[in-house]
Design an enzyme around this catalytic site. Structure first.
Site, PDB file in Angstrom:
ATOM      1  N   ILE A 142      53.492   6.853   2.352  1.00 57.82           N
ATOM      2  CA  ILE A 142      53.506   7.337   0.968  1.00 57.82           C
ATOM      3  C   ILE A 142      52.126   7.889   0.611  1.00 57.82           C
ATOM      4  CG2 ILE A 142      53.696   6.617  -1.457  1.00 57.82           C
ATOM      5  CD1 ILE A 142      55.970   4.776  -0.639  1.00 57.82           C
ATOM      6  N   TRP A 184      51.728  11.233   2.238  1.00 54.72           N
ATOM      7  CA  TRP A 184      52.531  12.263   1.565  1.00 54.72           C
ATOM      8  C   TRP A 184      51.720  12.928   0.450  1.00 54.72           C
ATOM      9  CZ3 TRP A 184      54.611  11.973  -3.573  1.00 54.72           C
ATOM     10  CH2 TRP A 184      55.479  13.018  -3.892  1.00 54.72           C
ATOM     11  N   HIS A 185      50.830  12.149  -0.172  1.00 50.66           N
ATOM     12  CA  HIS A 185      49.997  12.708  -1.236  1.00 50.66           C
ATOM     13  C   HIS A 185      48.899  13.601  -0.676  1.00 50.66           C
ATOM     14  CE1 HIS A 185      51.851   9.370  -3.498  1.00 50.66           C
ATOM     15  NE2 HIS A 185      51.684  10.161  -4.542  1.00 50.66           N
ATOM     16  N   GLY A 186      48.410  13.235   0.538  1.00 45.29           N
ATOM     17  CA  GLY A 186      47.340  14.032   1.140  1.00 45.29           C
ATOM     18  C   GLY A 186      46.928  13.378   2.436  1.00 45.29           C
TER      19      GLY A 186
END
Lengths: 128, 473
Positions: B389, B392-394
């Site tokens: 997770i 997924w943001h960076g």
């Protein structure tokens, strides 16, 4: 679902009619878009309007506006001539810059922009 | 998304909701979503890329539908009409190029019509190939998901996106001296990827309902949820889509309430907090622990109101269009433990990861020949889920640290709760309330401290602010 096809066809026809109403040459429009991007400090837009040789100069010019508030006044550009592969465009009006309450006007007519047709687009590739 | 775009979308959604359309609801929604995916795409420094990326999103959606078509049955007449609408709309948007004062549907001047028709032809070849060649079983779903993840990695890994941008600059004969890893900003792809993987996995498991091409594309690029979710499930979405819809006063009131709330949360509260929220610059400028906590708290509430606000706007807009989209937030900062926090923060994301990563991984680990101890299974599943997770943001060290912070926190809470459950049940009600209050306080601060990794660009900044918070520097 037949109606949506009809809507798309009508929309296509309308767009086609609108394209016939173009009153200004694309070369002049490109210079106007360039100047608009310049005063808006929009480097993203600027790099898509310039040829690769001129882009560094354009970005330098944009950097010179970073510290001021800039806007365009009565800008209008027109083609003044053709020289080899260059179309020459001159603009009237001013760039008005403001810093710390002091305004300065930069006359757009002192410059002649050189526009070239490259990769299917008219791009600014120099100025004099 | 800017306030102007949000307001325009609201007006469009309201007009759509008030129009007495029934048979043309689906094609109109399709048309609106196609317009939106082009209009929302920000301008990019690579010439025409802000036209090609939305076109590619639509092509991928169509190809994915062709891939998931059960038993490769023949396309229905409506599906062909949908193709005609999609192609027609892309061509219309391309003709925007020839207008002196171009319509505001594309971020910049589109490519010439020859390039667009060539791209449409190539896309058709791709879709037809996918339709004819791929199968439900074997390697094809893995290849499909792998390709989606590859695009995702290219967009998120700075080195890869830099070189893609460099290549694209050369392709368009543009100056490559100003290339940056941030050049390729593909609007909505993260959420599109989640929806695509969900449908492909469900297709593989035989759970995917049969949908028409129009229904599928509208689900994938549904404009209220394009930029920030919520991540809806297709089986729930098409129930709303297939219902005859007439905007009632209840819908109008509820939509209005959510929209007003969302606009206030995002554009008033979140944007005001952003002025003092923790960032990579003020983290090094702050002098005292007190101000460091203020910056951290400001970020903690800014990120909540920003995200929650967008969700409210999406849900409100969806309501105007006849969709009851799933909730994404339920007072997460008032939850007494980290597990409940993650059950109430970005709920659709955690549900997605639970369904398509956490549960399958846990099952796989527990069914190995060498049985792993249950706590180890939980540790691996929770930490890897949270790290994913984070990624997924960076894709950088700080998001990995943020994921580990939460993964380990969840594991610690899991073990603590196992150990204390019998003891907690014996406590009197007042003591349970005290402990619950303490839990809320601790959980809130644990999450807040985790934002020190999320909000800052590198581990050294995060470490510096953590030391500053507790007075060590």
């Amino acid at each position: 679902m037949k109606n949506p096809i009809l809507y798309v066809i009508i929309l296509l026809f309308m767009i086609s009619m609108l394209t016939a109403c173009s009153q200004k040459d694309r070369q002049a429009l490109v210079v106007e878009e360039y100047l608009t991007a310049l005063v808006a400090k929009d480097s993203t837009r600027l790099t898509t309007l310039t040829c690769s040789d001129w882009t560094p100069s354009a970005l330098n010019e944009l950097n010179s506006f970073q510290a001021v508030t800039a806007s365009l006044q009565d800008m209008s550009c027109r083609i003044t001539g053709v020289e080899d592969e260059w179309t020459l465009v001159v603009c009237s009006g001013d760039i008005v810059t403001s810093y710390n309450g002091e305004n300065q006007e930069i006359d757009l007519s002192v410059r002649t922009y050189q526009v070239v047709f490259e990769g299917g687009e008219f791009l600014i590739c120099g100025c004099r | 998304m800017t306030l102007i775009l949000v307001l325009i979308s609201l007006v469009v959604a309201l007009i759509f909701g008030l129009m007495p359309i029934t048979r043309t609801r689906l094609p109109v929604l399709l048309g609106l979503s196609i317009l939106a995916i082009f209009a929302f795409q920000p301008a990019l420094p690579v010439r025409y890329l802000d036209f090609w990326l939305p076109t590619t999103s639509i092509t991928i959606a169509v190809a994915s539908w062709a891939f998931t078509l059960e038993s490769k049955k023949n396309w229905a007449r409506d599906d062909w009409l949908t193709v005609a609408i999609i192609v027609g709309m892309i061509l219309v948007l391309g003709l925007n190029r020839y207008l002196q004062n171009s319509l505001p549907f594309t971020a910049s001047r589109p490519p010439n019509i020859l390039q667009i028709t060539s791209a449409i032809f190539l896309s058709s070849i791709v879709v037809i190939t996918v339709y004819l060649v791929t199968k439900k079983n074997g390697k094809w779903p893995i290849i499909a998901i792998g390709l989606i993840l590859l695009i995702f990695l290219i967009l998120k890994i700075p080195v890869l996106s830099y070189w893609v941008s460099f290549f694209l600059h050369k392709l368009t004969d543009q100056y490559s001296g100003a290339v940056s890893a941030d050049d390729v900003r593909w609007l909505g792809f993260s959420y599109i990827a989640f929806r695509l993987i969900h449908t492909i996995r469900d297709y593989q498991a035989g759970r995917l309902p049969q949908v028409t091409l129009a229904e599928y594309v509208v689900y994938i690029i549904f404009f209220p949820t394009l930029t920030a979710g919520p991540i809806d499930r297709i089986e729930r979405f098409i129930l709303d889509l297939r219902q005859p819809f007439r905007l009632s006063s209840d819908d109008l009131v509820e939509a209005g309430r959510r929209l007003a709330l969302g606009l206030f949360k995002k554009f008033v509260v979140a944007d005001a907090l952003a002025l003092i929220a923790l960032n990579g610059i003020n983290a090094w400028q702050v002098r005292t622990a007190g101000w460091a906590w203020i910056l951290l708290y400001a970020y903690t509430f800014q990120i909540f109101f920003d995200f929650c606000g967008y969700t409210d706007i999406a849900i409100g807009m969806g309501r105007l269009l006849g969709f009851k989209l799933p909730e994404n937030f339920n007072q997460p900062y008032l939850k007494p433990n980290l597990t409940q926090f993650w059950n109430n923060w970005h709920m659709t994301l955690t549900q997605w990861f639970r369904a398509y990563y956490f549960n399958p991984l846990t099952r796989a680990l527990r069914s190995w020949n060498r049985a792993l101890p249950v706590p180890l299974v939980i540790l691996i599943a929770q930490t890897t889920t949270m790290v994913l997770i984070g990624l997924w943001h960076g894709i950088n060290g700080n998001f990995i640290l943020w994921g580990l912070w939460h993964g380990l926190g969840l594991f610690i809470h899991n073990r603590w709760s196992e150990w204390t459950r019998p003891h907690f049940a014996k406590l009197s009600f007042p003591w349970q309330r005290v402990i619950q209050g303490g839990g809320i306080f601790l959980t809130f601060h644990y999450v807040a401290l985790g934002w020190a990794f999320f909000s800052l660009p590198n581990p050294s900044s995060s470490w510096h602010i953590l030391l500053k918070l507790f007075g060590f520097v």
